[in-house]
Design an enzyme around this catalytic site. Sequence first.
Site, mmCIF file in Angstrom:
data_model
loop_
_atom_site.group_PDB
_atom_site.id
_atom_site.type_symbol
_atom_site.label_atom_id
_atom_site.label_comp_id
_atom_site.label_asym_id
_atom_site.label_seq_id
_atom_site.Cartn_x
_atom_site.Cartn_y
_atom_site.Cartn_z
ATOM 1 N N TYR A 1 0.626 -1.505 0.216
ATOM 2 C CA TYR A 1 0.176 -0.146 0.190
ATOM 3 C C TYR A 1 0.546 1.638 0.061
ATOM 4 C CZ TYR A 1 -3.949 -3.112 1.180
ATOM 5 O OH TYR A 1 -4.719 -3.821 1.751
ATOM 6 N N HIS B 1 -4.775 6.339 -0.751
ATOM 7 C CA HIS B 1 -4.468 6.064 0.340
ATOM 8 C C HIS B 1 -3.361 6.811 1.472
ATOM 9 C CE1 HIS B 1 -8.784 5.825 1.888
ATOM 10 N NE2 HIS B 1 -8.776 4.169 2.177
ATOM 11 N N PHE C 1 -4.861 -0.678 10.093
ATOM 12 C CA PHE C 1 -5.367 -0.470 9.094
ATOM 13 C C PHE C 1 -6.291 0.304 8.348
ATOM 14 C CE2 PHE C 1 -3.540 -4.227 7.856
ATOM 15 C CZ PHE C 1 -3.185 -4.524 6.518
#
Length: 197
Positions: free
Chosen positions: A26, A31, A72
């Site tokens: 990620y 994000h 998360f």
Amino acid sequence: MNGGTESAELPRNPLIVGLGNPGRRYADTRHNLGYRVIGELSNRLSVPTNRLECNALIGDADSVVLALPQTFMNRSGYAVRCLAERRDIDPGDILVVYDEVSLELGRIRLRASGGAGGHRGMESVIQNLRTEAVPRLRLGILKGDGLEAGHDLSDFVLSPFEPDERQMAEELVVRAADACQSWLSEGTWSTMNRFNS
């Protein structure tokens, strides 16, 4: 509220939290802009975020605590609440930094309070702190032409920036770090006036 003294609005015991998802998978996604801003601040302040506390990687400076929740995105509030309770930090002294799909790439918006606006990470923070009075710095990630019809939002935010967007994203991270430092030294309202343009 804007008419008060500058010192009255400065964060007393500041915590700056960058929202994102842990792991290399990620790291370069839209994000994770919040994580990247904390990385920039960590470099500027020479404060590595390498100690685990409340399931967040944190860095302690004399003037601020930097945090990267490792829970998360959708469970970010658990780490934020734990840090706030353990360190006796008022929600008004927490600045949450995260990506915003309703803002054009390159734009930033600081707000002193408000709803989550559909952002699941901020929603988790608000639910866990039981207040909307949490300052937040939103970082625009939307392309100028917007999302294509039928484009999945989660696919979009979990995708990396396109090659022609990367320079603007880097500049956004730098400006956002500037805004964070302004928030520390000048407070929310002065920083809003400087950066919400």
